[in-house]
Structure formats: structure tokens, C-alpha cells
Enzyme design. Structure first.
Site, PDB file in Angstrom:
ATOM      1  N   ASP A  27     -51.715  73.961 -11.695  1.00  0.00           N
ATOM      2  CA  ASP A  27     -50.893  74.766 -11.185  1.00  0.00           C
ATOM      3  C   ASP A  27     -50.873  76.081 -12.030  1.00  0.00           C
ATOM      4  OD1 ASP A  27     -49.224  74.430 -13.484  1.00  0.00           O
ATOM      5  OD2 ASP A  27     -48.182  72.956 -12.478  1.00  0.00           O
ATOM      6  N   SER A  28     -49.970  76.981 -11.721  1.00  0.00           N
ATOM      7  CA  SER A  28     -49.781  78.139 -12.526  1.00  0.00           C
ATOM      8  C   SER A  28     -49.677  78.152 -13.893  1.00  0.00           C
ATOM      9  CB  SER A  28     -48.870  79.234 -11.848  1.00  0.00           C
ATOM     10  OG  SER A  28     -47.742  78.797 -11.835  1.00  0.00           O
TER      11      SER A  28
END
Lengths: 417, 77
Positions: B36-37
Site C-alpha cells: 500500500d502507499s
């Protein structure tokens, strides 16, 4: 509007004396101590060198490798205990309306180890802030219920209560009231704490709050004993599934007990010292009885806050005498912290579980490590010293008080139709 | 495999908890390796630490695959 009734339908525990409910209860009844030398870090320069750590739990196989790196210990403990409680409740996660299921959790501190390590890295660096992107979301105290909701899809109310050592009792009271008012059908509640770190031990030592009985870690937590010298830091989690009574009945759930009331008060006195006359503690027990619609003489057992500190234990027993009068002598009073140590924000939850299991099993766990009588304590009180006592318990009270003067009290009752 | 490539891959295996076989040059951190980010930010920070380089944010945005990471670091060294 009529308030709904709230029952307990699931339990989970990860404690220094047992890694699930069965182990925890067996250890409580048998008077097992969780105190031992600290294994997490070198304690050479620390005044206190022991604590009540979780033992023999393989977190690396419980969680996958990627997941565990993003979870501070206090969240890991929360997930383990809540998994057990949810499983125990036999809630059908496929069919239940997850918008109606909340998670209200208690943590006194949150991810202390994460905070400590990240700040240490920064302090040891060249001044460039190279904080891990997971630093904040690992540390913040509300992340534990966040993880429980993500793991199970629960979309109801979700947050953490913070009131030091009363945190999870406050969480349980909030959960009770939300179900009473109809906001949720089910709330996973409880608390977790993981403060046995250099910062935690050093910080509590600086306050002179911890026992320094380094030669005898297993008997250092000795509430009500004249030679008590402070609390023993513990860690872990306790989880309870609270459910609206009709909802539980309709699905044929096993009902452990009814949560009949919660009391809250503040000492408004000092950041760490208890009020010498215990006015806040008297108030919280009275509030709780009133909230539950019970009389003092209805109470059979009290699991005290009883942390093994010189001032706190005496003040609490005096307050019990004040609230319960003559009846105080017929109550089984105990402190399970003599075995578990003090789990701070998780204390209210694991002690509520001990109270519920006392009712379930007709046994009150002991206050262990009692050797020397304290002349300041009323000798006519039954402090359930050293050995568990068989006793039919219909109503059990659980007290927790936190630094800051926060007092919380819970009353559980055997379910009657 | 170059020394840089193997060190980059080892970091990705460690941080993303993925199997070594999955860490091929055209694998995207987010689409193929489950990042994820925040994972991506952490990877960039680990590369900076491991190779003692600075990767500015506007350039970090262009590092989306294993191969892009390796070639960026090879150029930067």
C-alpha cells in the site's frame, strides 16, 4: 425510552499467567504468579528488573510476517484476545449485521515500544527525520480497535478510551451504554497494554510506583501485605463480547453474565496519589450500585484495584468499608493483580473477566503473597488471602482507578430472566 | 544478478513479506506485490538507508516496479 439489557457472551484473554481463558482461570484459581525477571531488554541499570511478561506465545506464527511488522505489541495482544472472545461468542460473522457491531477498546498508553524505538533512532541519527511511515499508525492508542474492526469487518462505533489504569473499564462502560441506548447490538470491548519497555520501566520507576523487590519477583505483587512496596508492571489483553440481551437470546448464545452497571468518578485531587479519604472511590462504587439498581448488600465479591502500593490499597479498603458498612465483612474481597501484575489499560478487562468467571465457577481467586498483616487494614475484612475460596457469587464488582484520578467500577450479575 | 539488484530484492522480500520468486523486474509494488502507499514509502526509505543515497519525493513517485528501483539506484551510485 427503556434501556436495553446487556450480557456477556464471549471472553478472551492473553495474560502473564495464561494465554487464553482456560489457562488464565486455572492460574487464577491456583494462585500462580506472573512475576519474573524481564527478558525483553538488559535491566542492569534499572531499579526494577522484573515484571509480569506474556510467556510462551508464538506471535510470529500467529501473525503473518508482513502483518506483524505493522502491529505494536499492544495491537497484537488486542487481536489475539479479541479473536478468542469472538470465537467463544459463536457469533456467525457471515450472517450478523456488521453495521451493528462496534469495537470499544481501552489502552492506557498504546504503542510505547514503537514510540521509544522511533524516537531513539531519530535521537541517534544526524538530525534528519527518518521516521518509519508506520510509526504513527502503529503507536496511536486507537489503532487496536481499528485492527479488530478491519480483521472482522465490524462497522459500528470504533474507538479507544484512555484513562490510564481505568481505560478498559471505561471502554466497557461506554460499550454497555451504547448497547443500552440501542446504537449497537454487539460491541467487542476490553483493553490491551504493552508497556514493559525501557521507557515504561524507567518512567514508572522514576515515579517510585514500582516494586523493587528484585530478589523475589514472584512474590513482589502483594496487595494488602504490610511489606508491599509498589506495583508490578504487567502486560496483555482481555476481551469481552457484550451483546444486547434479546439479540443474544434469539441466537441461543451462551450467556456468562449480565453487565448491570458502570460507575465513573474523578478524585479531582492529585495526578498520581489517591485521595486520602477516598472520596472519588466511594463515589464511584455508589454511582455504580445506583446505575445497576442494586443495594450494597447485594454484592458478594469485589475484585479491587489493589495494586500493591502503600497508599492505594488502604484507601480503597477504607472506601469499601464506607460504602458497604457491616456488609463489607461478608464480601469476598480480592486483588488478582497479586498474580497478573498491573496490566494498566488492560486491567479493567482482565479483572472483569476474573469476576465473571468467579460467578460462573463459584470460586473467588485469591490475593496471593500475603505474609505480614498491615495494622492499617480492618482485620474483619475477608481479603481472600493466599487461597481461592468457594463461594456462590451472584453479584461481582470490579474496581479500577487510574493516574489522573480516574475511577471506574463495574457490576456483573448472574443472569436472571 | 548484480549486487545492487540482489540487495534491492532482499529488502522487498523482507518488507513486503513476499516470496523471492515473485520479485521480478517488472513486478509493480502495488499491483503485483501487495504494497500500500505506506509500504512504498517504507521501501524507498530502506533503499536510501541501504545504499546511502537520497531519493527526492518527486523521483520516488516514478519508482513503481522492482526494475525501476534497481536502475534508479544503479544510476544514483
Amino acid at each position: 425510552m427503556e434501556l436495553k439489557r446487556v450480557v456477556v457472551t464471549g471472553l478472551g484473554a492473553l495474560t502473564p499467567i495464561g494465554n487464553n481463558i482456560e489457562e488464565y482461570w486455572n492460574a487464577l484459581v491456583n494462585g500462580k504468579s506472573g512475576g519474573a525477571p524481564i527478558t525483553y531488554f538488559d535491566t542492569e541499570n534499572f531499579k526494577t528488573k522484573f515484571a509480569c511478561e506474556i510467556k510462551n506465545f508464538d506471535f510470529k506464527s500467529y501473525f503473518d510476517r508482513k502483518e506483524i511488522r505493522k502491529l505494536d505489541k499492544f495491537s497484537q495482544y488486542a487481536i489475539v484476545a479479541s479473536d478468542e472472545a469472538i470465537k467463544d461468542s459463536a457469533l456467525d460473522l457471515e450472517r450478523i449485521d456488521k453495521q451493528r457491531v462496534g469495537v470499544i477498546w481501552g489502552a492506557g498508553i498504546g504503542g510505547l515500544e514503537t514510540f521509544q524505538e522511533e524516537v531513539k533512532n531519530f535521537a541517534n541519527g544526524n538530525g534528519t527525520p527518518r521516521f518509519n511511515p508506520f510509526f504513527i499508525p502503529k503507536m496511536i492508542a486507537d489503532i487496536a480497535p481499528g485492527h479488530i474492526s478491519m480483521r472482522n469487518g465490524f462497522m459500528g462505533p470504533n474507538y479507544t478510551t484512555v484513562s490510564a489504569c481505568a481505560s478498559s473499564a471505561n471502554a466497557l462502560i461506554d460499550a454497555l451504554n451504547y448497547i443500552r441506548l440501542g446504537y449497537s447490538d454487539v460491541i467487542i470491548s476490553g483493553g490491551s497494554e504493552a508497556a514493559i519497555t525501557q521507557a515504561g520501566m524507567g518512567g514508572f520507576n522514576a515515579m517510585h510506583a514500582l516494586s523493587t523487590r528484585n530478589d523475589e519477583p514472584a512474590t513482589a505483587s502483594r496487595p494488602f501485605d504490610a511489606t508491599r512496596d509498589g506495583f508490578v508492571l504487567g502486560e496483555g489483553a482481555g476481551a469481552l463480547v457484550l451483546e444486547e440481551y434479546e439479540h443474544a437470546k434469539a441466537r441461543g448464545a451462551k450467556i456468562y453474565a449480565e453487565l448491570v452497571g458502570g460507575g465513573m468518578s474523578s478524585d479531582a485531587y492529585h495526578i498520581t496519589a489517591p485521595h486520602p479519604e477516598g472520596i472519588g472511590v466511594i463515589a464511584v462504587m455508589k454511582n455504580c450500585l445506583q446505575n445497576a439498581g442494586l443495594q450494597p448488600q447485594d454484592v458478594d465479591a469485589i475484585n479491587t484495584h489493589g495494586t500493591s502500593t502503600p497508599l492505594g490499597d488502604v484507601a480503597e479498603l477504607k472506601a469499601i468499608g464506607e460504602v458497604f458498612g457491616e456488609h463489607a465483612k461478608s464480601i469476598n474481597i480480592n486483588s488478582t493483580k497479586s498474580m497478573t501484575g498491573h496490566l494498566l489499560g488492560a486491567a479493567g478487562a482482565i479483572e472483569a473477566i476474573a469476576s465473571i468467571l468467579s460467578m460462573e465457577n463459584g470460586v473467588v481467586p485469591p490475593t496471593i503473597n500475603h505474609e505480614v498483616v498491615d495494622e492499617n487494614i480492618d482485620a474483619s475484612l475477608n481479603l481472600t488471602l493466599n487461597k481461592a475460596q468457594e463461594r456462590e457469587v451472584n453479584v461481582a464488582m470490579s474496581n479500577t482507578f487510574g493516574f489522573g484520578g480516574h475511577n471506574a467500577c463495574l457490576l456483573f450479575k448472574k443472569l436472571k430472566e | 544478478m548484480s549486487d545492487i539488484a540482489s540487495r534491492v530484492k532482499a529488502i522487498i522480500v523482507d518488507k513486503l513479506g513476499v516470496d523471492e520468486n515473485e520479485v521480478v523486474n517488472d513486478a509493480s509494488f502495488t499491483n503485483d506485490l501487495g504494497a500500500d502507499s505506506l509500504d512504498t514509502v517504507e521501501l524507498i526509505m530502506e533503499f536510501e538507508k541501504e545504499f546511502d543515497i537520497q531519493i527526492p519525493d518527486d523521483q520516488a513517485e516514478n519508482i513503481a516496479t522492482v526494475g525501476q528501483a534497481i536502475s534508479y539506484i544503479e544510476d544514483a551510485k
